[in-house]
Structure formats: structure tokens, C-alpha cells
Design a protein around this motif. Structure first.
Motif: not given
Length: 554
Positions: A454, A473, A477, A480-482, A512
Motif C-alpha cells: 500500500r 492508520l 488497519e 494492510f501494511y504486511e 501481522h
């Protein structure tokens, strides 16, 4: 002075802690010290003789039966040798003032107040002051420290009354003057915006509805310059900015600042600057004041030391530190006198504080603002190097940084492979995920680690390191930032404890990839926040050690 509750707005929702109530025939210790005051301080002297005080370098007489108020951080000293040994009696009260910041049913939070807007010097008869002083310190054998028990509350009430009295005097005496000074400020703003026009003193006075002679006198008293001198300085400093930053001829510069005759402009420029415009273009040895900490770092990297500067912790630079606004919305609290005394040739700043710098000090030196968000670190360094004639030093730093980045990049690839990193910064306003700028520079640009998908999409439209800085964020959320690694920047232990709890207990954080693999690293935000060469050099080495615990480069 009555003993009712304070009525002035400044004192509403405040608490007072009295530190000391004392009298002596000896000079107060804090008057004999060069250290800044630790508390709000009230001073009253009886029979001081021909004595002068110096407050932050400004002289004022220590008058008989006069009350003085000093704020924390002030440097106050007796400045008259004849005062030593003089038979005088000194009374002083030191205290701290706190204002309610947050309140709920279960707790209240207070912030310390460091200013005082009321009258700072006011005549008070000795009889009247002694009555107040004795009410605050009722017993001769009472310790110098502040009063305790019931006496403490009575003393606080007396001090509230005194402060309220001083604030009411200020309101009554200055309400009309504040209105007049607002008018003067509006005329200065008009000059700053229309300096190229034909501006006369009578026109300025008419604009603010003041008599021309009164306006001119007030202007001189406030700015220490006549309106004509101020306008000329504005024009000459704007000319310097144009000459330094724009590819314009002397004729074009003259016309742009309001001079139709370029030869007349050149004569005025030389009279003001000491150099003709063509020679000024070749000048590189500027006396610089830096209003932005990152650009102070750039100057240091280029081997330059500014006269004064905004700095950051850890930058090994000896200079006068300025308490300046970090953002455009922050108040400007630096005294104009500092710039007047330093006499800089150049004032350097980020574009987000340019408006305030132009308002307060643009008549004292040209203000060169370098765009912050639209340019990256390398461009900032190159622009500042071009202004100061340090192009070789800039090029050498960039070459060294790129060489070291390549060494660590190759070593990192051998140790952890093609890895990705997510960079989360905890702020009081919420969580942020960073891109290629600031803290992300060494990870994404220098070491070329992959950002979360993202973040990669959000930074794609821009040149590397420009425009996009971070995105907000919520706690939900994070999925969305793996990434393979998760770096969490915190400012204090409480923030770290909160984030550790999220990683243990919140489903989204527990899922995560970096949390599951035990690849979460906490780092100090103040150390990683600066985005400038010296800081980035340190950050590059630390980034490698974070990801390769043994720190071995092979």
C-alpha cells in the motif's frame, strides 16, 4: 488589593505552588547567579541605591518601592558594582503556576505556565507590600521554603490577588495601545505585501487611521527604524533573494522591487550592502541564521557554523540555539532583538515557516526558504551548497553516502535476502505509516528494502523522497501494511508499553507477519525523526544493526 478569587482570564483554572518567601539584606542568590530563573519570581527592594538590573541583557533601574515580576528562563542580575555592600533590603517570592490541561471525573492534568502577560514593573508602597508579604509569610521563624498547611492556602490567595491586580492594570493601561499596535502591524504587513509600489508615510498613516507624525513616531519606537528605512530594507533584502535564487538580470530585479532606474537601484543596493549587485552574486561567505533544524544539519555537513540556529538533540554543533516554531501553526516567540544583534547576511528556513520569518525579520536580512516536501534530502543539500559555495563538500557527502549504502545493501541482502519493512510511528494524534522520506529514507532508498504494497502504491506518483511522507492508520488497519519486519518508533516508555500490548492482544497485530515471526523492533522517534545528512549517516548504520543483530558487514 482584595483577597477574592482571581477574575482575570489568565488566572482561570490555574494552581499556584509557592517555592520561597524570603527577605534579606544580602543580594538574593539568584540575582548573583548567571543561571536562568527556575520559577516565576517577584522582587521588591527597599533603599536599593543607584542600582541597575539586567534582564536578558536589557538594562532597567532597580527603583525604590517598585515591584518586579520575572518569568522562568529569564537571566536576571544586578549590573551595578556600587550595589555590592549597599545597605538595602530585598524581598522575593518565587512560585510556579500551572494551568488545567485535561479533566475528567477520575483525574486532572496540569501544564506549567511559563509566561506572565501582566505589568512586570509597578510602584507599590513599602507599607502595602509589607502587609502582603507578611500575610504570605506570617512568622519570622518560618522557613524560607513556601508556607505549609493552612498558611499555604492563605498565602496562595494573597498571591492570586497580587497577580490579578497586576493583570488588571495591564488590561486597563494597554487596551488602547494594543489596538494602536494592531494598526501598526497591519501597515507593516501592507508594506511587506506591496513593497514594489510607491508607498508614502502619509498613505500608511491614512490606511491605519493615525496622524502621520504620530504614526511615524510610533513606527520608530516599535521597529527602531523609520517607515522609509524599513521599506528600503525590505526592498534590498528582496533584491538579494532574487539575485541568489533566480536567474534574473539586475534590471529585472530592480523593476520587480519597485525601481524603474537600474542604476539608481544599484547605487542604493551598494550603499545598503557594501557591494554592487554583480559582486553580491559572487559572495559566498554569508553570516547565516538557520530557522529550521534540518537545514542547520545541512550547514554543519557542509562545514559551516551558523550564527544561531534551530537544532535537534545529538547534532554536534556549537551555536546559539533558537526556540523557533517547528510548524507553520506554531507561535513565533523569538525576540527580534536577537536578530538585530547578530546582523545576519542570510536567514535560511523551510517554506512552512517562511511567512512568519517574513513578518518578523525580513527587513533585517533576506529570507531564503527552501521547499521542504517537494524536494528530497539530496536536493536540499545541493541547493544550500549552491548558496554557500560548498558544492564540492555536498558532492563528497553524497558519494560517501551512496558508497556506504551500497556496501550495507549488498551485505544485508546476503544476510536476510529480499526483505520488506513497515515503519510505524506513534504520535499523540495517532499512528502513522511512513514512506520514502524522513525515517523511511535509509530503509527504502539507501538500503532498498521493499515497503508494504500500500505504501508503494501511495508513493508511486511522486519522485523518490518527495511529497508523500506518511499516512494515518487506525489500530485495526495494520493488516494492510504486511512486511517481513515491523519497526515501531516511540517517544517514551508508555507508548512502547501500549504498542507491545497491541502486538500481544490485538488480533490484527497478532496476525501481522513480522509479529508472528518475532521481527518487531522498537526505536526512538526523536533519534530517527531528523531528515538531514548528519542524522541520516547515523541512521544508516543503525538500520543495518537493527536488521542484522551482530552488526557484521560481510
Amino acid at each position: 488589593m482584595n483577597t477574592s478569587l482571581p477574575e482575570h482570564d489568565f488566572l482561570q483554572h490555574t494552581l499556584i505552588e509557592i517555592a520561597e518567601v524570603r527577605s534579606s539584606n544580602d543580594i538574593p542568590p539568584w540575582l548573583a547567579s548567571s543561571e536562568p530563573l527556575a520559577h516565576h519570581t517577584i522582587l521588591y527592594a527597599s533603599s536599593p541605591g543607584q542600582t541597575c538590573l539586567a534582564e536578558d541583557g536589557e538594562q532597567l533601574p532597580l527603583a525604590e518601592e517598585t515591584l518586579y515580576v520575572f518569568v522562568p528562563g529569564s537571566r536576571v542580575a544586578l549590573n551595578s558594582p556600587s550595589a555590592i555592600g549597599q545597605k538595602a533590603e530585598y524581598y522575593w517570592i518565587t512560585f510556579d503556576l500551572y494551568r488545567l490541561a485535561e479533566s475528567s471525573r477520575s483525574y486532572r492534568s496540569y501544564e506549567r505556565v511559563l509566561d506572565f502577560p501582566g505589568v512586570r514593573q509597578h510602584p507599590v508602597s513599602k507599607k502595602r507590600f509589607k502587609r502582603l508579604f507578611d500575610a504570605m509569610r506570617p512568622g519570622k521563624d518560618m522557613p524560607a521554603a513556601g508556607p505549609a498547611g493552612r498558611s499555604r492556602f492563605l498565602a496562595q490567595q494573597q498571591l492570586y490577588s497580587l497577580l490579578d491586580f497586576l493583570l488588571s492594570i495591564e488590561n486597563e493601561a494597554e487596551s488602547d495601545m494594543e489596538d494602536t499596535l494592531d494598526k501598526l502591524k497591519s501597515s507593516i504587513l501592507f508594506m511587506q505585501q506591496h513593497y514594489a509600489q510607491d508607498i508614502r508615510v502619509d498613505k500608511l498613516a491614512e490606511l491605519v487611521q493615525l496622524h502621520p507624525s504620530y504614526y511615524a513616531r510610533l513606527f520608530k519606537q516599535t521597529m527602531d527604524l523609520t517607515p522609509v528605512e524599513y521599506l528600503t530594507r525590505l526592498r534590498m533584502n528582496k533584491a538579494k533573494e532574487l539575485l541568489l535564487q533566480k536567474d534574473k538580470s539586475v534590471r529585472e530585479v530592480a523593476y520587480e522591487i519597485g525601481y524603474e532606474d537600474e542604476f539608481y537601484f544599484s547605487r542604493r543596493f551598494k550603499r545598503t550592502t557594501g557591494l554592487a549587485p554583480t559582486l553580491y552574486l559572487k559572495k559566498k561567505d554569508f553570516r547565516i541564521v538557520s530557522l529550521s533544524a534540518p537545514y542547520t544539519d545541512h550547514l554543519h555537513t557542509l562545514g559551516l557554523r551558523p550564527l544561531a540556529a534551530q537544532t535537534y538533540p545529538g547534532l554536534p554543533l556549537e551555536t546559539m540555539e533558537l526556540d523557533l516554531p517547528e510548524h507553520a501553526t506554531d507561535p513565533w516567540e523569538v525576540r527580534r532583538r536577537i536578530f538585530t544583534e547578530l546582523k545576519p547576511d542570510l536567514i535560511l528556513c523551510k517554506d512552512n515557516v517562511r511567512a512568519q520569518a517574513m513578518e518578523h525579520v525580513n527587513d533585517l536580512a533576506p529570507v531564503i526558504s527552501i521547499p521542504w516536501a517537494t524536494q528530497d534530502l539530496y536536493t536540499h543539500l545541493s541547493v544550500i551548497a549552491g548558496l554557500t559555495g560548498r558544492e564540492d563538500e555536498a558532492r563528497q557527502w553524497i558519494e560517501r553516502h551512496e558508497q556506504r549504502s551500497e556496501e550495507l545493501r549488498k551485505a544485508l541482502k546476503r544476510r536476510i535476502g529480499q526483505a520488506s519493512v513497515a515503519i510505524c510511528v506513534v504520535r499523540t494524534t495517532g499512528l502513522r505509516m511512513y514512506g520514502m522520506r524522513n525515517i523511511g529514507h535509509v530503509f527504502y532508498r539507501s538500503l532498498q528494502l521493499a515497503p508494504p504494497e500500500r505504501i508503494a502504491r501511495q508513493t508511486e506518483p511522486y519522485l523518490p523522497g518527495t511529497h508523500f511522507n506518511w499516512t494515518a492508520l487506525s489500530e485495526h488497519e495494520i493488516g494492510f501494511y504486511e512486511a517481513d519486519y515491523l519497526l515501531i518508533a516511540v517517544s517514551n516508555a508508555e507508548e512502547q508499553t501500549r504498542m507491545e500490548r497491541l502486538c500481544r492482544e490485538h488480533a490484527a497485530w497478532m496476525a501481522h507477519p513480522a509479529v508472528r515471526a518475532g521481527r518487531v523492533h522498537f526505536i526512538s522517534w526523536p533519534k530517527w525523526k531528523p531528515y538531514a545528512p548528519y542524522a541520516v549517516t547515523w541512521q544508516l548504520e543503525q538500520a543495518y544493526r537493527l536488521l542484522v543483530p551482530d552488526g557484521v558487514v560481510n
